[in-house]
Design a protein around this motif. Structure first.
Motif: not given
Length: 296
Positions: A170-176
């Motif tokens: 729920g924290q949210g993650e973006i793998d660039i």
């Protein structure tokens, strides 16, 4: 950090992941996936924060901008059963004296006995740097110009986590960007959230003309309100909007997000290293720049 020491994009089955990417590519062909060139920030719109890594060879990254996280066992193998022990030693992360930050994975020194989650001792050391609590992007662009290591069992990652105080995912993650194991010419970009995480993360991939270890590329994410676009060298290859998600209400990216850089070894996605794995296996970072709004 409030997640379970998650590293990169989590436990994955590689074949499942590739199938998901291909399926998404077909589904999204009419939803912002056209490969039109991404313009650089307009003249005069300079970064509100940047790291250029000027300094003497062997010096540590500036503590005012970066935290070096350490360990393995207490972090449960960084969420992916990984084999590296992250250290704050200059052998694993330091400036090279030529304007670069170098993050290096190396076999653990003989007799080091570094406690590991999946086995008694970790067989590799590496580094994981984060801007958590220091610098974050709200809306705009983050770009990282880097050369990434390739080889069996390696998983270098440039990625972001949310600052909302919620437990992962729920924290949210973006793998660039991630370049996994034996796929040296494929760049993956992925998003993870409450109902789409690990092997169900939503993202895309793009090919490189040569191995990621052979040259520098600019890996970027444009994080705009309710729209995120991934690109390599200014060429976008995937766009995410709330309508892309299993449920639009699961969009968790309207928040500050901090940056992480690491080189993982082994684990659920790349598999174990072998005798062909390069040592040291180094991520060389030329610069990091945040454009738009955020905290610096």
């Amino acid at each position: 950090m409030t997640d379970r020491a998650h590293d990169g994009s989590g436990a994955r089955n590689r074949l499942t992941r590739v199938a998901l990417v291909l399926a998404l590519g077909a589904l999204l062909s009419g939803c912002g996936s056209a490969r039109t060139h991404t313009r650089p920030p307009a003249a005069g719109d300079g970064p509100f924060w940047q790291a250029e890594f000027d300094g003497a060879a062997g010096t540590r990254p500036p503590e005012g901008s970066w935290t070096t996280e350490t360990g393995n066992r207490d972090a449960e193998g960084w969420g992916n059963d990984e084999l590296q022990y992250y250290t704050d030693d200059a052998a694993n992360s330091a400036l090279d004296g030529a304007g670069h930050l170098v993050i290096s994975a190396r076999p653990a020194p003989a007799g080091s006995e570094l406690p590991c989650w999946t086995q008694e001792f970790c067989t590799w050391t590496s580094a994981r740097l984060t801007t958590e609590g220091r610098t974050a992007l709200t809306h705009g662009r983050v770009e990282v110009r880097a050369k990434l290591p390739t080889g069996t069992g390696l998983l270098p990652a440039i990625w972001m986590l949310g600052d909302n105080g919620v437990e992962w995912p729920g924290q949210g993650e973006i793998d660039i960007c991630e370049v996994v194991g034996g796929e040296p010419r494929t760049v993956y970009g992925t998003a993870h959230g409450p109902t789409y995480f690990n092997e169900n993360g939503i993202g895309g991939s793009t090919p490189l003309a040569a191995d990621a270890s052979e040259g520098f590329h600019t890996y970027a994410v444009d994080k705009q309100p309710r729209r995120i676009t991934w690109s390599v060298d200014g060429e976008p290859y995937f766009t995410l909007t709330p309508q892309t998600l299993p449920s639009p209400r699961d969009w968790v990216f309207e928040q500050d997000m901090h940056l992480l850089l690491n080189v993982a070894v082994g684990g659920d996605w790349p598999g174990p290293p072998d005798t062909s794995t390069p040592s040291p296996a180094s991520m060389t970072v030329d610069h990091v720049r945040f454009y738009g709004t955020g905290r610096a």
